[in-house]
Design a protein around this motif. Structure first.
Motif, PDB file in Angstrom:
ATOM      1  N   LEU A  48     -48.812   4.138  32.556  1.00 35.51           N
ATOM      2  CA  LEU A  48     -47.495   4.496  32.059  1.00 35.51           C
ATOM      3  C   LEU A  48     -46.588   3.286  32.274  1.00 35.51           C
ATOM      4  CD1 LEU A  48     -48.905   7.258  32.729  1.00 35.51           C
ATOM      5  CD2 LEU A  48     -46.610   8.156  33.125  1.00 35.51           C
ATOM      6  N   GLN A  49     -45.864   2.953  31.225  1.00 32.35           N
ATOM      7  CA  GLN A  49     -45.006   1.784  31.272  1.00 32.35           C
ATOM      8  C   GLN A  49     -43.547   2.195  31.459  1.00 32.35           C
ATOM      9  OE1 GLN A  49     -46.409  -1.112  31.278  1.00 32.35           O
ATOM     10  NE2 GLN A  49     -48.396  -0.803  30.282  1.00 32.35           N
ATOM     11  N   CYS A  50     -42.812   1.370  32.183  1.00 31.44           N
ATOM     12  CA  CYS A  50     -41.388   1.618  32.404  1.00 31.44           C
ATOM     13  C   CYS A  50     -40.670   0.280  32.417  1.00 31.44           C
ATOM     14  CB  CYS A  50     -41.166   2.350  33.719  1.00 31.44           C
ATOM     15  SG  CYS A  50     -39.420   2.595  34.128  1.00 31.44           S
ATOM     16  N   ALA A  51     -39.548   0.216  31.706  1.00 25.34           N
ATOM     17  CA  ALA A  51     -38.726  -0.987  31.712  1.00 25.34           C
ATOM     18  C   ALA A  51     -37.260  -0.601  31.763  1.00 25.34           C
ATOM     19  CB  ALA A  51     -39.006  -1.821  30.464  1.00 25.34           C
ATOM     20  N   GLN A  52     -36.484  -1.409  32.513  1.00 23.22           N
ATOM     21  CA  GLN A  52     -35.042  -1.171  32.592  1.00 23.22           C
ATOM     22  C   GLN A  52     -34.311  -2.465  32.274  1.00 23.22           C
ATOM     23  OE1 GLN A  52     -33.024  -2.555  35.237  1.00 23.22           O
ATOM     24  NE2 GLN A  52     -34.642  -3.285  36.623  1.00 23.22           N
ATOM     25  N   ASP A  53     -33.145  -2.301  31.652  1.00 25.57           N
ATOM     26  CA  ASP A  53     -32.369  -3.470  31.243  1.00 25.57           C
ATOM     27  C   ASP A  53     -31.018  -3.517  31.939  1.00 25.57           C
ATOM     28  OD1 ASP A  53     -31.344  -2.168  27.948  1.00 25.57           O
ATOM     29  OD2 ASP A  53     -31.010  -1.449  29.999  1.00 25.57           O
ATOM     30  N   MET A  54     -30.925  -2.916  33.116  1.00 25.80           N
ATOM     31  CA  MET A  54     -29.660  -2.851  33.859  1.00 25.80           C
ATOM     32  C   MET A  54     -29.635  -3.811  35.043  1.00 25.80           C
ATOM     33  SD  MET A  54     -29.178   1.276  33.659  1.00 25.80           S
ATOM     34  CE  MET A  54     -30.909   1.601  33.933  1.00 25.80           C
ATOM     35  N   ASN A  55     -30.625  -4.683  35.136  1.00 24.89           N
ATOM     36  CA  ASN A  55     -30.717  -5.650  36.221  1.00 24.89           C
ATOM     37  C   ASN A  55     -30.783  -4.963  37.594  1.00 24.89           C
ATOM     38  OD1 ASN A  55     -30.972  -8.377  37.021  1.00 24.89           O
ATOM     39  ND2 ASN A  55     -28.829  -8.448  37.626  1.00 24.89           N
ATOM     40  N   HIS A  56     -31.413  -3.797  37.625  1.00 26.28           N
ATOM     41  CA  HIS A  56     -31.529  -3.048  38.879  1.00 26.28           C
ATOM     42  C   HIS A  56     -32.608  -3.640  39.775  1.00 26.28           C
ATOM     43  CE1 HIS A  56     -29.537   0.886  37.305  1.00 26.28           C
ATOM     44  NE2 HIS A  56     -28.658  -0.031  37.672  1.00 26.28           N
ATOM     45  N   ASN A  57     -32.376  -3.511  41.077  1.00 32.88           N
ATOM     46  CA  ASN A  57     -33.352  -4.017  42.043  1.00 32.88           C
ATOM     47  C   ASN A  57     -34.490  -3.042  42.277  1.00 32.88           C
ATOM     48  OD1 ASN A  57     -31.784  -6.341  42.549  1.00 32.88           O
ATOM     49  ND2 ASN A  57     -30.514  -5.176  43.973  1.00 32.88           N
ATOM     50  N   SER A  58     -34.148  -1.765  42.378  1.00 36.22           N
ATOM     51  CA  SER A  58     -35.131  -0.756  42.782  1.00 36.22           C
ATOM     52  C   SER A  58     -35.617   0.047  41.585  1.00 36.22           C
ATOM     53  CB  SER A  58     -34.514   0.204  43.804  1.00 36.22           C
ATOM     54  OG  SER A  58     -34.082  -0.498  44.942  1.00 36.22           O
ATOM     55  N   MET A  59     -36.903   0.387  41.631  1.00 32.41           N
ATOM     56  CA  MET A  59     -37.487   1.229  40.591  1.00 32.41           C
ATOM     57  C   MET A  59     -38.389   2.269  41.238  1.00 32.41           C
ATOM     58  SD  MET A  59     -38.169  -1.479  37.484  1.00 32.41           S
ATOM     59  CE  MET A  59     -38.312  -0.177  36.230  1.00 32.41           C
ATOM     60  N   TYR A  60     -38.546   3.397  40.541  1.00 33.59           N
ATOM     61  CA  TYR A  60     -39.220   4.569  41.110  1.00 33.59           C
ATOM     62  C   TYR A  60     -40.108   5.241  40.069  1.00 33.59           C
ATOM     63  CZ  TYR A  60     -35.006   4.142  44.030  1.00 33.59           C
ATOM     64  OH  TYR A  60     -33.990   3.670  44.824  1.00 33.59           O
ATOM     65  N   TRP A  61     -41.168   5.891  40.568  1.00 40.04           N
ATOM     66  CA  TRP A  61     -41.947   6.806  39.759  1.00 40.04           C
ATOM     67  C   TRP A  61     -41.983   8.160  40.457  1.00 40.04           C
ATOM     68  CZ3 TRP A  61     -43.373   6.757  34.919  1.00 40.04           C
ATOM     69  CH2 TRP A  61     -43.557   5.524  34.255  1.00 40.04           C
ATOM     70  N   TYR A  62     -41.632   9.203  39.683  1.00 41.10           N
ATOM     71  CA  TYR A  62     -41.658  10.579  40.177  1.00 41.10           C
ATOM     72  C   TYR A  62     -42.558  11.411  39.270  1.00 41.10           C
ATOM     73  CZ  TYR A  62     -37.388   9.486  42.794  1.00 41.10           C
ATOM     74  OH  TYR A  62     -36.471   8.927  43.647  1.00 41.10           O
ATOM     75  N   ARG A  63     -43.064  12.495  39.848  1.00 43.71           N
ATOM     76  CA  ARG A  63     -43.680  13.527  39.027  1.00 43.71           C
ATOM     77  C   ARG A  63     -42.919  14.833  39.229  1.00 43.71           C
ATOM     78  NH1 ARG A  63     -49.709  15.136  40.594  1.00 43.71           N
ATOM     79  NH2 ARG A  63     -49.075  16.991  39.430  1.00 43.71           N
ATOM     80  N   GLN A  64     -42.814  15.607  38.160  1.00 43.47           N
ATOM     81  CA  GLN A  64     -42.083  16.869  38.231  1.00 43.47           C
ATOM     82  C   GLN A  64     -43.013  17.996  37.839  1.00 43.47           C
ATOM     83  OE1 GLN A  64     -38.656  17.420  35.633  1.00 43.47           O
ATOM     84  NE2 GLN A  64     -37.789  18.920  37.037  1.00 43.47           N
ATOM     85  N   ASP A  65     -43.159  18.940  38.745  1.00 40.34           N
ATOM     86  CA  ASP A  65     -43.978  20.123  38.522  1.00 40.34           C
ATOM     87  C   ASP A  65     -43.127  21.357  38.787  1.00 40.34           C
ATOM     88  OD1 ASP A  65     -45.974  17.965  40.157  1.00 40.34           O
ATOM     89  OD2 ASP A  65     -46.686  18.730  38.237  1.00 40.34           O
ATOM     90  N   PRO A  66     -43.374  22.446  38.067  1.00 37.54           N
ATOM     91  CA  PRO A  66     -42.549  23.659  38.230  1.00 37.54           C
ATOM     92  C   PRO A  66     -42.488  24.101  39.685  1.00 37.54           C
ATOM     93  CG  PRO A  66     -43.974  23.867  36.323  1.00 37.54           C
ATOM     94  CD  PRO A  66     -44.397  22.614  37.025  1.00 37.54           C
TER      95      PRO A  66
END
Lengths: 114, 112
Positions: free
Chosen positions: A21-39
């Motif tokens: 899974l790919q993720c990109a941000q263009d806000m010049n943020h330092n921190s990045m995260y991956w979460y999973r959401q289950d009911p």
């Protein structure tokens, strides 16, 4: 200004297949995260990267790997998908310079493992 | 350990009634606290945040939250609920380590 962009939006995998899974941000943020959401379980942190070049385990890291490719990009890899990894995955980013900010989220990836 | 507890899984209120959603956190230093809202099939939208200063913070859509350090709480309130407020609400705690942990969420239903 796109914010946080995740790809793909939907994916169906067979048990044992791999994917990234790919993720990109263009806000010049330092921190990045991956979460999973289950009911009923809220958002559970899989991995996070406090800054470029660092990654740390979250609450549910087993079965996943991550790569902070550069400041903009943070990918999540499933090496051998299992039905228990069926979930909605969210990428997020936060923090500019020395300033803490709220997390900004992508629109999510709905993954089904059959 | 860093954690968030949202004790109410599901709450139903009548339209026009007041609302309070509970959030308790565990964090060993000064916390950064957040409330997010998620409508069905949508992403997460920030309602409000607390970093420091005034313990009563105002957010969007008429929501407010109060940070109480002595109770390790950051409860979300709204004086008069609208039908469009029906959604799932998540409390989150972060800090200097940049690790951001969410609670399990509270699903709000609004009766006409």
């Amino acid at each position: 200004n796109a914010g946080v962009t995740q790809t793909p939006k939907f994916q169906v995998l067979k048990t044992g297949q791999s994917m990234t899974l790919q993720c990109a941000q263009d806000m010049n943020h330092n921190s990045m995260y991956w979460y999973r959401q289950d009911p009923g379980m809220g958002l559970r942190l899989i991995y996070y990267s406090a800054s470029e070049g660092t990654t740390d385990k979250g609450e549910v890291p087993n079965g996943y790997n991550v790569s902070r490719l550069n400041k903009r990009e943070f990918s999540l890899r499933l090496e051998s998908a299992a039905p228990s990894q069926t979930s909605v995955y969210f990428c997020a980013s936060s923090g500019t310079g020395s300033r803490v900010t709220e997390a900004f989220f992508g629109q999510g990836t709905r993954l089904t493992v059959v | 350990a860093q954690s968030v507890t949202q004790p109410d899984i599901h709450i139903t209120v009548s339209e026009g009634a007041s609302l309070e959603l509970r959030c308790n956190y565990s964090y060993g230093a000064t916390p950064y606290l957040f409330w997010y809202v998620q409508s069905p099939g949508q992403g997460l939208q920030l309602l409000l945040k607390y970093f420091s200063g005034d313990t009563l913070v105002q957010g969007i859509k008429g929501f407010e939250a109060e940070f109480k350090r002595s109770q390790s709480s950051f409860n979300l309130r709204k004086p008069s609920v609208h039908w469009s407020d029906a959604a799932e609400y998540f409390c989150a705690v972060g800090g200097a380590t940049n690790k951001l942990i969410f609670g399990t969420g509270t699903l709000l239903a609004v009766q006409p």
